[in-house]
Design a protein around this motif. Structure first.
Motif, mmCIF file in Angstrom:
data_model
loop_
_atom_site.group_PDB
_atom_site.id
_atom_site.type_symbol
_atom_site.label_atom_id
_atom_site.label_comp_id
_atom_site.label_asym_id
_atom_site.label_seq_id
_atom_site.Cartn_x
_atom_site.Cartn_y
_atom_site.Cartn_z
ATOM 1 N N GLU A 49 26.084 36.328 71.467
ATOM 2 C CA GLU A 49 26.207 35.468 70.286
ATOM 3 C C GLU A 49 25.159 35.814 69.233
ATOM 4 O O GLU A 49 25.468 35.927 68.042
ATOM 5 N N VAL A 50 23.928 36.026 69.673
ATOM 6 C CA VAL A 50 22.847 36.335 68.729
ATOM 7 C C VAL A 50 23.067 37.713 68.119
ATOM 8 O O VAL A 50 22.892 37.916 66.913
ATOM 9 N N ALA A 64 30.491 45.044 54.041
ATOM 10 C CA ALA A 64 31.653 44.943 54.924
ATOM 11 C C ALA A 64 32.311 43.576 54.788
ATOM 12 O O ALA A 64 31.642 42.551 54.707
ATOM 13 N N THR A 65 33.637 43.570 54.772
ATOM 14 C CA THR A 65 34.406 42.325 54.756
ATOM 15 C C THR A 65 35.209 42.144 56.041
ATOM 16 O O THR A 65 35.687 41.059 56.326
ATOM 17 N N HIS A 66 35.372 43.241 56.792
ATOM 18 C CA HIS A 66 36.174 43.228 58.010
ATOM 19 C C HIS A 66 35.404 43.869 59.168
ATOM 20 O O HIS A 66 34.450 44.617 58.957
ATOM 21 N N PHE A 67 35.853 43.584 60.370
ATOM 22 C CA PHE A 67 35.344 44.265 61.562
ATOM 23 C C PHE A 67 36.540 44.746 62.378
ATOM 24 O O PHE A 67 37.677 44.292 62.196
ATOM 25 N N ASP A 83 39.957 42.919 61.245
ATOM 26 C CA ASP A 83 39.946 41.464 61.057
ATOM 27 C C ASP A 83 38.830 41.112 60.092
ATOM 28 O O ASP A 83 37.713 41.649 60.200
ATOM 29 N N SER A 84 39.116 40.198 59.156
ATOM 30 C CA SER A 84 38.074 39.814 58.203
ATOM 31 C C SER A 84 37.118 38.817 58.846
ATOM 32 O O SER A 84 37.439 38.174 59.851
ATOM 33 N N PHE A 85 35.947 38.711 58.254
ATOM 34 C CA PHE A 85 34.959 37.731 58.713
ATOM 35 C C PHE A 85 35.305 36.320 58.237
ATOM 36 O O PHE A 85 34.636 35.346 58.597
ATOM 37 N N ILE A 86 36.373 36.199 57.439
ATOM 38 C CA ILE A 86 36.687 34.911 56.812
ATOM 39 C C ILE A 86 37.204 33.890 57.827
ATOM 40 O O ILE A 86 38.105 34.189 58.621
ATOM 41 N N ASN A 87 36.664 32.689 57.760
ATOM 42 C CA ASN A 87 37.160 31.548 58.529
ATOM 43 C C ASN A 87 37.398 30.409 57.544
ATOM 44 O O ASN A 87 36.450 29.761 57.096
ATOM 45 N N LYS A 101 32.117 36.263 71.300
ATOM 46 C CA LYS A 101 33.396 36.541 71.957
ATOM 47 C C LYS A 101 34.163 37.619 71.210
ATOM 48 O O LYS A 101 34.762 38.521 71.818
ATOM 49 N N GLU A 102 34.158 37.549 69.860
ATOM 50 C CA GLU A 102 34.849 38.557 69.054
ATOM 51 C C GLU A 102 34.165 39.916 69.167
ATOM 52 O O GLU A 102 34.819 40.955 69.091
ATOM 53 N N LEU A 103 32.841 39.908 69.345
ATOM 54 C CA LEU A 103 32.104 41.155 69.527
ATOM 55 C C LEU A 103 32.465 41.807 70.853
ATOM 56 O O LEU A 103 32.723 43.007 70.925
ATOM 57 N N VAL A 104 32.499 41.010 71.908
ATOM 58 C CA VAL A 104 32.643 41.531 73.265
ATOM 59 C C VAL A 104 34.073 41.900 73.602
ATOM 60 O O VAL A 104 34.337 42.892 74.283
ATOM 61 N N LYS A 105 35.061 41.108 73.108
ATOM 62 C CA LYS A 105 36.437 41.297 73.560
ATOM 63 C C LYS A 105 37.426 41.275 72.409
ATOM 64 O O LYS A 105 37.336 40.453 71.501
#
Length: 703
Positions: A49-50, A64-67, A83-87, A101-105
């Motif tokens: 998470e960190v 960057a706007t997406h990952f 996927d964009s960072f937008i929520n 979670k998005e980083l790992v999987k």
């Protein structure tokens, strides 16, 4: 305009490197992450998470706007879904978020990538999992700046659907067995051993506008028709020649792009064939080297377009000149900087090196078939054994010094001396003398020792270097394991070690060959030695699922039997599809472009003859002979085209698998060759203005 490059400022600027993590992460989090990277410790979700938070902030600062999870499916290329960072937080409001979670999987559709039956359409779930050992990076493209997270890709049931997962498994296997070996020699400080890889990448550059006028280059990446120009590579004047300005500007931009990504691009030069070039990268840990080689290939193609060029990575884009390969330089390094393949000044006294060397000889001899398979692809069939690349026979070049040491061990059981390196004296007083290397180089050897590494020279230019390194890591891990199993139980270690080295070099001396690998004599000698000569990809594929191969890969957890069987199915299918595309492209080009153009030319020629005769000129021998030749080749071309259509249709109707691949290799490719012959002859006769596509001369000399 100031073109100065501040290399120290740009190098690695788009990489979430160890230096960046150390600066941005809390000390405790950084230390925990390093334990995961170095020791394989399970990643704590809180750490993830960190890291995700800081990675997102860093990426946003970079624009960057997406990952995306960046992975390497069994297509041989890379894949990414942005996927964009937008929520969204309501109408007109949003937050920039990126979770652990998005980083790992991630969850791409596993059934849409080659799986060899491991995934069906109704079983679509697959996972991408963060490879913490390979740093995230920012890719700058027309889509904007994208945060790319290197990942492994596996099915819902855990099978590897990519090249990264088995590579990481093989690296762990090699490290475990290498550490065991080091402990036998009293090394208690090295905790980890990693394969170190430095790939050399060859490629062709042609003018984009001309390339777009050739459907064969568009559809297949190689020329399916084409006659050699008056000059090819005969004078060797292109090799290491002065780099032309247009190419130099391209290379400069490639280097800048690669350096920003932390790819240690080191060497650039003109290669042997006209329009052929090379870029080489400094050694890195194998999985990072594999990632970076994929980025090298992507960058070459992307930057070429920017310069109005087309980068051809096919192994044989032009008949008649050398094709392109990728030399895979492989060594074994400890985490504290010891190269296990460094023989030292007196290799006969370096008993640890001699054990490592003898184990590698054993590994390559026993598993020559799967090492050959690891370099197999459709394009590479045009190179291997064609006197421009290593033969299809695996052998090991050691050079005079090590061959002499091995000869001593075999004949007397004791190596008492090593040949001196000597001093290079040019005979020119102004040129200083210097110490020569211990051995010469053999450019015809597929697996050559070059001082402190082995250079595996069979890999194709368009291929991922993952497969050969998976095989090298695993077969050497097996040899180390078997040696350690014996030596750890020995009552007298020194005697057992001496006897084992002698046994290995004696039993496997047949794999050592220092001579000309291009000669017919070597083919005959290799057959006498019992070395396999696997001449095509189709013949190499079954080696993956022999009892020996399955046992090897399952023992070290690199591949399961099901994963190996899936790769066999995928490779047969890939071979058949590639040849089918080439055959259909030939049918399209010959039927819609070349034959109509020749008919028009022949018609005009016939009209010209009639007009000349009508004018009262009776001597039209030259025109008539030209008309006769064109008509003859035209008829042969039409017959060959009809034959190719027939066998291609038959092949497409066959059930996918080995039989279909064999038919494409033996029947369809033969029909393709028979169509090419008359058409290439016609190109040499027909008026250039009437020929419907740029010639070889246009492509490889006018860049």
């Amino acid at each position: 305009m100031d073109n100065k490059i501040e290399l120290s400022e740009i190098y690695g600027e788009n990489v979430f490197s160890d230096h960046v993590m150390k600066e941005r992460l809390p000390k405790k989090i950084y230390k925990e992450l390093r334990k995961t990277i170095e020791e394989g410790k399970e990643l704590d979700p809180m750490v993830a998470e960190v890291v995700a938070l800081e990675m997102k902030q860093w990426a946003i600062e970079k624009g960057a706007t997406h990952f995306c999870h960046w992975f390497q499916p069994l297509t041989g290329t890379t894949a990414e879904k942005h996927d964009s960072f937008i929520n969204p937080q309501g109408v007109g409001e949003m937050l920039m978020e990126f979770s652990g979670k998005e980083l790992v999987k991630g969850e791409p559709d596993a059934s849409s990538f080659p799986s060899g039956g491991l995934r069906a359409t109704f079983e679509a779930r697959g996972y991408t999992a963060w490879d913490v050992t390979s740093p995230a990076f920012i890719k700058e493209a027309s889509t904007g700046a994208i945060l790319c997270i290197p990942t492994a890709f596996c099915s819902y049931t855990g099978e590897a659907l990519d090249k990264k997962t088995p590579l990481l498994r093989s690296m762990e296997a090699l490290s475990e067995q290498s550490v065991r070996l080091l402990r036998l020699f009293g090394n208690t400080t090295s905790k980890k051993v990693v394969p170190s890889v430095g790939p050399e990448q060859e490629y062709f550059l042609v003018d984009q506008e001309k390339a777009l006028k050739r459907k064969d280059l568009i559809f297949t990446g190689r020329t399916l028709f084409g006659s050699m120009p008056p000059k090819g590579q005969e004078l060797d004047d292109h090799y290491f020649g002065v780099i032309r300005e247009r190419i130099g500007a391209f290379m400069k931009d490639v280097n800048v792009e690669l350096w920003k990504l932390g790819v240690p691009s080191k060497t650039q030069h003109n290669e042997v064939a006209p329009a052929q070039h090379e870029v080489a990268v400094v050694y890195e840990e194998a999985n990072i080297a594999v990632d970076h080689n994929q980025l090298v290939m992507e960058t070459l193609k992307r930057v070429a377009t920017r310069h109005g060029l087309r980068c051809l990575l096919h192994e044989k884009p032009f008949a008649g000149v050398n094709g392109s390969g990728k030399h895979n330089n492989w060594s074994i390094m400890t985490d504290d900087g010891i190269n296990l393949l460094d023989p030292g000044i007196t290799p006969h006294e370096n008993i640890q090196f001699l054990l490592v060397l003898s184990c590698i000889l054993k590994a390559v001899d026993i598993h020559a078939d799967i090492l050959r398979e690891s370099a197999s692809d459709v394009g590479n069939d045009f190179r291997l054994g064609a006197n421009e690349a290593p033969p299809a026979i695996i052998s090991v070049y050691l050079g005079e010094q090590l061959e002499d040491v091995l000869s001593q061990l075999i004949s007397t059981g004791e190596a008492t001396h090593s040949k001196e390196c000597g001093v290079m004296n040019t005979g020119v007083k102004a040129v200083p003398d210097f110490q020569k290397d211990a051995t010469d180089r053999n450019r015809t050897s597929p697996f050559a020792f070059t001082g402190n590494k082995f250079e595996f020279r069979m890999v194709g230019s368009s291929d991922s270097v993952a497969s050969p390194n998976i095989v090298l890591n695993t077969i050497v891990a097996e040899a180390f394991k078997e040696a350690c199993d014996i030596l750890e139980k020995a009552d007298n270690f020194d005697i057992a070690l001496h006897d084992l080295i002698k046994k290995y070099v004696t039993d496997h001396q047949r794999i050592v060959f220092n001579g000309n690998g291009y000669s017919d004599e070597w083919v005959e000698e290799a057959e006498r030695r019992g070395l396999p000569n696997i001449k095509s990809m189709v013949d190499a594929i079954p080696t993956l699922v022999t009892e020996k191969s399955v046992k090897l890969f399952e023992e070290f957890g690199v591949y399961s039997k099901a994963e190996l069987e899936s790769r066999v199915e995928i490779q047969y299918e890939a071979y058949s599809k590639a040849v089918n595309i080439e055959a259909r492209a030939m049918i399209d080009i010959a039927g819609k472009q070349i034959i109509p153009a020749v008919i028009k030319y022949v018609t005009n020629l016939a009209c010209s003859i009639s007009a000349v005769k009508a004018a009262g000129v009776t001597e039209v021998t030259a025109q008539t002979e030209l008309l006769s030749k064109c008509s003859d080749y035209l008829a042969k071309a039409q017959n060959a085209l009809n034959a190719l259509k027939e066998v291609t249709a038959k092949a497409a109707d066959m059930e996918e698998g080995r039989n279909q691949a064999v038919y494409y290799r033996d029947d369809v490719k033969k029909a393709m060759d028979e169509l090419r012959l008359p058409i290439d002859e016609l190109e040499m006769i027909v008026d250039k203005e009437a020929w419907p596509m740029p010639s070889y001369g246009d492509l490889i000399f006018e860049v």
